[in-house]
Write a protein that holds these residues in place. Sequence first.
Motif, short mmCIF file in Angstrom:
data_model
loop_
_atom_site.label_atom_id
_atom_site.label_comp_id
_atom_site.label_asym_id
_atom_site.label_seq_id
_atom_site.Cartn_x
_atom_site.Cartn_y
_atom_site.Cartn_z
N THR A 452 2.11 4.31 -5.89
CA THR A 452 0.75 4.25 -6.42
C THR A 452 -0.05 3.16 -5.74
N PHE A 453 0.64 2.11 -5.31
CA PHE A 453 -0.05 1.04 -4.59
C PHE A 453 -0.63 1.57 -3.29
N GLU A 454 0.14 2.43 -2.61
CA GLU A 454 -0.36 3.00 -1.35
C GLU A 454 -1.62 3.83 -1.62
N GLN A 455 -1.59 4.59 -2.72
CA GLN A 455 -2.79 5.38 -3.06
C GLN A 455 -3.98 4.45 -3.33
N TRP A 456 -3.68 3.40 -4.10
CA TRP A 456 -4.74 2.46 -4.45
C TRP A 456 -5.34 1.87 -3.18
N LEU A 457 -4.43 1.48 -2.27
CA LEU A 457 -4.85 0.82 -1.03
C LEU A 457 -5.76 1.76 -0.22
N ALA A 458 -5.33 3.00 -0.11
CA ALA A 458 -6.11 3.97 0.67
C ALA A 458 -7.50 4.12 0.07
N GLU A 459 -7.54 4.18 -1.26
CA GLU A 459 -8.82 4.37 -1.94
C GLU A 459 -9.72 3.13 -1.79
N ALA A 460 -9.09 1.97 -1.98
CA ALA A 460 -9.87 0.72 -1.95
C ALA A 460 -10.42 0.45 -0.56
N ARG A 461 -9.66 0.85 0.47
CA ARG A 461 -10.10 0.52 1.83
C ARG A 461 -11.29 1.35 2.27
N THR A 462 -11.53 2.45 1.54
CA THR A 462 -12.65 3.29 1.95
C THR A 462 -13.64 3.48 0.81
N CYS A 463 -13.70 2.49 -0.12
CA CYS A 463 -14.51 2.72 -1.32
C CYS A 463 -15.98 2.45 -1.07
N GLY A 464 -16.31 1.84 0.05
CA GLY A 464 -17.72 1.63 0.35
C GLY A 464 -18.28 0.32 -0.17
N VAL A 465 -17.48 -0.44 -0.89
CA VAL A 465 -17.95 -1.76 -1.34
C VAL A 465 -17.24 -2.79 -0.48
N THR A 470 -12.57 -5.71 1.94
CA THR A 470 -12.00 -6.91 2.55
C THR A 470 -10.75 -7.35 1.79
N PHE A 471 -10.82 -7.29 0.46
CA PHE A 471 -9.68 -7.66 -0.38
C PHE A 471 -8.49 -6.77 -0.05
N ALA A 472 -8.76 -5.47 0.05
CA ALA A 472 -7.68 -4.52 0.35
C ALA A 472 -7.09 -4.77 1.73
#
Length: 496
Positions: A452-465, A470-472
């Motif tokens: 789930t962390f990998e999913q989170w990471l993928a989502e956060a890295r392209t979330c547009g904010v 940067t945090f991701a």
Amino acid sequence: MARPERRGARCPSCKTHSDTPHSTYVRRPADLPAAGRSVQLHLHVRRFSCRNTKCVRRTFAERLPGLLAPRARRTRRLAAAQCAVGMTAGAEAGARLLSPLAMPTSPDTLLRLMHRAPLPAYTTPRMLGVDDWALRKGRTYGSILVDLEAHRVVDLLPDRSAPTVAAWLRQHPGVELIARDRSTEYSRAAALGAPDAQQVADRWHLLLNARQMVERWLTGAHARLRALPEVPGVESSPVRRHASFPRTRSEERAGEESRARRVAAYEEVRRLHLAGEPLLRISRTLKLARATVRKYARAETFPERAVRVPGPSILDPFLQYLEQRHATGCANALALWREIRARGFGGTSRQVHRWLQTRRTAPARSTPRTRCGNAPNPTNPRPNGSLPSPKQLAWLCVQPQSALAATEAAPLARLEQDAEAARVLALARRFCELVRERGVTHGAEPISSCATFEQWLAEARTCGVRTVETFAQGLEQDGDAVRAALRARAPITQPW
Ligand SMILES: [Zn+2]
């Protein structure tokens, strides 16, 4: 009274034996109590002449190493007993306790005894926690090393640099796991000093970093978010005052002047920052704290100070009654006060008077004519309800949602009306859940948190904010340690 019985003694300088008596004198050290009474020894100590003609000493006193240190005023066994009490109870309490136990001493002496006691021996821990600690906050930092299994501090190091920590690790081989924050210094230290040890990002710091990330984003967006309307029906707070009582006119003026100064500083910081000046140099030229410069540089509009909502007051339970009475036309503070006092109000009439001031639409009849022009503002200055500060909001955001009271959830619900805020909040919350849960089963299928962390990471890295991205990215760079933290049978969640 006692006297040593050995024949002669060795000179402490040249070690020559001598039994030529020179003189005697009396030492009176305190000793362990007997039958509940304090004891003072009267020791007749002999002085001998040194027979070695080349020795620097002419005479020397005999030593009693087992019983008494040179020049000591208490026997070793008494010092050991007092020190043990001090270690357990602390100096002040220890000194109070020792007096009825017939071993009286002062707190200062106890402290001296405790400082002199040797440090307890420790074995190199298998699981080591590393963090920094402040000798002087904001200025000087050292490193603290903690045995995470024994929950004991192992060592304190004078700074927080990689070479220092690495040197310690090299001197103490056998550390298998190192829990640390996400600073590059400690990860480098671990790689240098204990390359075989597993590095784990400390989960407490992961949560801290997430909160800081949210706070950074909120600081930039706070002005926009403040304009959001309150969500109707969500706020179920008890009747409370929403603004503090009006201040005096001079306080008001001082407040406005201070705000003007802050706005000027903000504009100057923004100008220099957009011109590409480094934050550190801006902080030096404008003589502003680094944290302030960082905050101003990030904020797109001037970050207003959050309005402090007044805490609970003894007037609160009577507010509803007061409102009713005021609505029926009673504007006499003294009369109102007498009425609520009869209903159990324990405060003064002044509190009622100040409350009434916020309700007045016309100056009171007792107000002198000359001051009528400055009547308090009749309209509530903040009809919209104030939004908590970025810091407070960020704190609420990383709490488990189930732990939030209705009044705490309300400002978050207000934020979520903004699409970007909703995205940031959702990502931050899911990250905190991942950190808290670690490998908890979802439904029947045990899913490792890492998937789930990998999913989170993928989502956060392209979330547009950008703040979240940067945090991701930072997490990804420290990926092994972060994944270990989400997988590990977790050493810690708490700062020490
Ligand atoms: Zn000698």
